[in-house]
Motif scaffolding. Sequence first.
Motif, short mmCIF file in Angstrom:
data_model
loop_
_atom_site.label_atom_id
_atom_site.label_comp_id
_atom_site.label_asym_id
_atom_site.label_seq_id
_atom_site.Cartn_x
_atom_site.Cartn_y
_atom_site.Cartn_z
N LYS A 43 0.85 -1.30 -0.17
CA LYS A 43 -0.24 -0.17 0.16
C LYS A 43 0.88 1.21 0.15
O LYS A 43 0.58 2.36 -0.84
N SER A 44 1.69 1.38 1.02
CA SER A 44 2.71 2.38 1.24
C SER A 44 3.64 2.50 -0.38
O SER A 44 3.69 3.61 -0.54
N THR A 45 4.06 1.38 -0.65
CA THR A 45 4.72 1.59 -1.97
C THR A 45 4.05 2.12 -3.07
O THR A 45 4.54 2.88 -4.00
N MET A 87 1.92 11.49 4.19
CA MET A 87 2.74 10.31 4.55
C MET A 87 2.78 9.51 5.57
O MET A 87 2.31 10.21 6.71
N GLN A 88 2.88 8.13 5.50
CA GLN A 88 3.07 7.49 6.76
C GLN A 88 3.99 7.73 7.93
O GLN A 88 3.64 8.09 9.06
N TYR A 89 5.12 8.27 7.32
CA TYR A 89 6.20 8.64 8.19
C TYR A 89 6.93 9.91 7.64
O TYR A 89 7.92 9.79 6.95
N LEU A 170 -4.00 9.62 1.24
CA LEU A 170 -3.62 9.69 2.74
C LEU A 170 -3.04 8.22 2.94
O LEU A 170 -3.97 7.28 3.03
N ASP A 171 -1.91 8.31 3.62
CA ASP A 171 -1.37 6.72 3.81
C ASP A 171 -1.39 6.73 5.37
O ASP A 171 -0.56 7.38 6.14
N GLU A 172 -2.34 5.99 5.97
CA GLU A 172 -2.67 5.77 7.31
C GLU A 172 -2.77 7.02 8.23
O GLU A 172 -2.05 7.16 9.09
N ILE A 173 -3.48 7.91 7.57
CA ILE A 173 -3.54 9.44 8.22
C ILE A 173 -4.10 9.08 9.65
O ILE A 173 -3.92 9.98 10.44
MG MG Z 1 2.28 1.39 4.70
#
Ligand code: MG
Lengths: 259, 435
Positions: A43-45, A87-89, A170-173
Amino acid sequence: MSTQFVINDLKASVEGKEILKGINLEIKGGEIHAIMGPNGTGKSTLASALMGHPKYEVTGGTALLDGEDILEMGVDERALAGMFLAMQYPSEITGVTNSDFLRSAINARRGEGNEISLIKFIRQMEGKMKDLEMNPEFAHRYLNEGFSGGEKKRNEILQMMLLDPKLVILDEIDSGLDIDALRIVSNGVNAMRSEDRGFLVITHYQRLLNYIKPDFVHVMMQGRIVKSGGPELAERLENEGYDWVKEELGIVDETVGQA
Amino acid sequence: MSIQLSTPVNRQAAEALSRSKGEPEWLTALRAEAAELAETLALPKVEKTRIDRWNLSAFGQYKAAQPVAQLTELPEDVQTLAANAEAGLLVQRGSGSVYAKLSDELKAKGVIFTDLETAAREHSNLVQPYLHTVVPNNEDKLTALHGALWNGGVFVYVPKNVEVEIPLQAVLFNDDADAAFAPHILIVADTHSRVTYVDNVVTTGAAASAAAVHHSIVEIVAKAGAQVNFASIHNMSGEVVDLSIRRATLDNDARVEWVIGDLNDGNTLSDTKSLLKGNGSTSDSKVISIGSNAQKMSLTTQAVHWGRSSDSQMITRAVMRDEATAIINGITKIEKGATKANGEQTEKVLMLSPKSRGDANPILLIDEDDVTAGHAASVGQVNPEQVYYLMSRGISKKDAERLIIYGFLAPVVSEVPIDAVREQLQRLLERKLEA
Ligand SMILES: [Mg+2]
Ligand SMILES: Nc1ncnc2c1ncn2[C@@H]1O[C@H](COP(=O)(O)OP(=O)(O)OP(=O)(O)O)[C@@H](O)[C@H]1O
């Protein structure tokens, strides 16, 4: 013309290992798409490859934003074309104040000779910070440095609100947000819903989707979208987990590892 | 190429020069003795830097400087640096002082702010007890040479309990390639006094393109409860070798804050040290530097703790471009008996080119158990993850790197005590980074 974003057979690798194995997805302005899926399924990729993270090499496919292939663009050009990734991070950058950063980002969009006046910028920033119930002191703090997990996420949404993008990922907002913050951030996102803006929301939890109501829900496994449906799909995943999807599709290991 | 440092002075010459300037006997004697030492002492051993290979031949000749009545008689870039000095201003041109001003209010409070040559004649009682006591002449060839040859200079005396609110400023510049340029700065802050001193050291005109050596020594005496804020920006041309030794001695509860901008284009030896003798004394040093071309630099910060509950903080940040080299040393020494002392240091180097070199050497020397100390050092490149993050918001790669580099230096820049000087520093950084 309302926004249209079409991902076609997107393949990407990191450090020589193929992670995304052909992603197809179409997002129209006004739509909210949710992507769910177990850890390590890509997913993040997908988010990083779309934004142009230098570590992720796109090995095939296209991603057309209003007809233009963003995969051909530099990271900054993608942003200027209307892409935004929360971003997630998010990175921490010492010595660069949040407000200097935000002003640079806004001015990059407006272009040389058309810079925003300081007064107008401060008014905008403070207005949005108020909406997000952020302490005004965060404007003067160094970018993300020492921010708590939830504070970083709010700061990502602040950027989204100020930059007015066309396609928001939105990545794991929702990770790291307390219950009040989840509501505040969701309100921020909902306020941004419009005909010319599409959303791709990556999450593990139905809870977020109670606030941000998706039109479509996709399940990602092994670097592919393996199942799509409406909001009811997210509810079933929340209740039953992923086993039934794996069973239905004959998947043993859902990660991208040895597929 | 190795150029030997032939000693450019001897006892007779030093004495003759001192007499010709009408210096008091005690000073003539000190200079003569220093000249003799210079002939026998060796150059200091500098960690990983061969200063003996630097061009140390061009010490120049003493040339009497002509005082000016108005700042407008000075070169324009110097006027800019001298602007906005409300409380006090001193200007040294080449070998001597050319302009001095101090507000009546500070004079009335007993503050002295003049060039050191004048102070030695007119305030011997306040100069003689301190001169060369913080940095002794007999340490090595450089300190001895300087003791024999220093000229112009700065003397600050702040009486007991007097607080100087507005910073005192000095511009030390050279525009004559043949003139010896060797200011000595002595700051004496009496008990519970407070003062901020800021200087700019530059070369301009003809001196900007000729080989030369600038050697300077700063001595700060901070008596019990006194606070001295010292900021200095060095911006000399690529042909000039800068040898700058700065040292403070601190009595009980005294505090010294150093802000140093080593922004020369030429080889630089910069050593900034606090001697924390008093209990409860504290010191804070911040150094920034940008290296470019084939510049070589040795940047050292030091703190030596004798006082109980003394505290030292040291930060050095350097950005290296092209083929520049910086050896950055941080030395925290805690002597036996300095219980509850604390010393922290950080050295960070950001390298912008594969041919640049940065070396960070944190050293803790601790002879007492009941203390705390810490160090952090890093040498690295601009973080690609950070560049990506900024670019993902539409900021161009060039601007992203620029933000990150300025951000790297910001913790020091933001500490500069005068707005105008901070802005000037910012412009200098831009010049050095974007040339
Ligand atoms: Mg991820
Ligand atoms: N920079 C990287 N270097 C090495 N491997 C990576 C990198 N980024 C991703 N991967 C690998 O790619 C796979 C997919 O990772 P990704 O971060 O896309 O998963 P995800 O679906 O977002 O998981 P999560 O739900 O835990 O956030 C994982 O096996 C991960 O280890």
